[in-house]
Design a protein around this motif. Structure first.
Motif, PDB file in Angstrom:
ATOM      1  N   LYS A 122       0.821  -1.214   0.000  1.00  0.00           N
ATOM      2  CA  LYS A 122       0.000   0.000   0.000  1.00  0.00           C
ATOM      3  C   LYS A 122       0.855   1.264   0.000  1.00  0.00           C
ATOM      4  O   LYS A 122       0.614   2.178  -0.779  1.00  0.00           O
ATOM      5  N   TYR A 123       1.874   1.318   0.854  1.00  0.00           N
ATOM      6  CA  TYR A 123       2.605   2.563   1.020  1.00  0.00           C
ATOM      7  C   TYR A 123       3.941   2.611   0.291  1.00  0.00           C
ATOM      8  O   TYR A 123       4.430   3.693  -0.017  1.00  0.00           O
ATOM      9  N   GLU A 126       2.404   1.758  -3.523  1.00  0.00           N
ATOM     10  CA  GLU A 126       1.237   2.605  -3.756  1.00  0.00           C
ATOM     11  C   GLU A 126       0.137   1.903  -4.546  1.00  0.00           C
ATOM     12  O   GLU A 126      -0.488   2.468  -5.439  1.00  0.00           O
ATOM     13  N   LYS A 128      -3.552   0.150  -4.923  1.00  0.00           N
ATOM     14  CA  LYS A 128      -4.884   0.351  -4.365  1.00  0.00           C
ATOM     15  C   LYS A 128      -5.288  -0.916  -3.624  1.00  0.00           C
ATOM     16  O   LYS A 128      -4.766  -2.000  -3.879  1.00  0.00           O
ATOM     17  N   ASN A 129      -6.250  -0.778  -2.731  1.00  0.00           N
ATOM     18  CA  ASN A 129      -6.699  -1.926  -1.938  1.00  0.00           C
ATOM     19  C   ASN A 129      -7.132  -3.097  -2.816  1.00  0.00           C
ATOM     20  O   ASN A 129      -6.834  -4.250  -2.507  1.00  0.00           O
ATOM     21  N   ILE A 132      -4.083  -4.851  -4.110  1.00  0.00           N
ATOM     22  CA  ILE A 132      -3.432  -5.616  -3.039  1.00  0.00           C
ATOM     23  C   ILE A 132      -4.177  -6.922  -2.817  1.00  0.00           C
ATOM     24  O   ILE A 132      -3.566  -7.984  -2.635  1.00  0.00           O
ATOM     25  N   LYS A 144      -8.290  -4.085   3.787  1.00  0.00           N
ATOM     26  CA  LYS A 144      -8.639  -2.863   4.513  1.00  0.00           C
ATOM     27  C   LYS A 144      -8.400  -3.030   6.005  1.00  0.00           C
ATOM     28  O   LYS A 144      -7.853  -2.134   6.668  1.00  0.00           O
ATOM     29  N   ALA A 147      -4.593  -3.135   6.682  1.00  0.00           N
ATOM     30  CA  ALA A 147      -3.992  -1.805   6.496  1.00  0.00           C
ATOM     31  C   ALA A 147      -4.325  -0.915   7.687  1.00  0.00           C
ATOM     32  O   ALA A 147      -3.448  -0.242   8.242  1.00  0.00           O
TER      33      ALA A 147
END
Length: 174
Positions: A122-123, A126, A128-129, A132, A144, A147
């Motif tokens: 995610k970070y 980068e 998106k959910n 992932i 979600k 995260a």
């Protein structure tokens, strides 16, 4: 896309993922090579989103490597990408930031591996959910949840160790 092109285009992403998962340059190089061997033996030209597909293979190969070698780690230089963003700062500030980033990386290393994987994708990458979820082959709700839990755990860990990092983690992990 030919194999050479594919490798040149994606090897940094795959290597970086391997390095942050394994926290060892030599292991990351070996696993990265193993990932591309797997990729080249498959029909990669039919893949719609090759980056996500390759990151999925990289994550799975790293997990297998970790299981084999009982090393669960994340790279000390997880936050180097922040340093690249602010290259124009003075050397002293960069050194201080690097030390803070290494400390944040150590905090991330304390996370459960499943939560760490989501945080990395995610970070760092980068994604998106939804991406992932596909890479890790888990439900969107699980992504979600992991995260959110990862960010909360990082805030707690950082607050215990150094309250000044709480502001930094809020900015980095928005």
């Amino acid at each position: 896309m030919e194999q050479k092109e594919l490798f040149e285009h994606f090897h940094k992403d795959v290597y970086r993922t391997c390095y942050y998962m394994l926290k060892n340059q030599h292991d990351a190089e070996d696993v990265c090579q193993e990932v591309f061997i797997k990729i080249f033996t498959q029909d990669y030209e039919k893949i719609v989103n090759p980056k996500n597909w390759m990151l999925s293979i990289a994550m799975n190969t790293c997990r297998n490597h970790i299981r084999k070698h009982s090393k669960i780690s994340v790279g000390h230089e997880f936050m180097n990408w922040i340093t690249r963003i602010i290259d124009s700062q003075r050397v002293e500030e960069q050194v201080e930031l690097k030390e803070q980033n290494e400390q944040i990386s150590d905090f991330i290393h304390r996370l459960n591996p499943k939560i760490r994987e989501v945080i990395l994708l995610k970070y760092l990458h980068e994604l998106k959910n939804e991406e992932i979820a596909k890479v890790l082959n888990i439900p969107l709700g699980t992504v979600k949840s992991r995260a959110n839990k990862g960010v909360l755990l990082l805030r707690t860990i950082m607050k215990e160790k150094n309250p000044s990092h709480c502001t930094q983690v809020k900015e980095v992990l928005k």
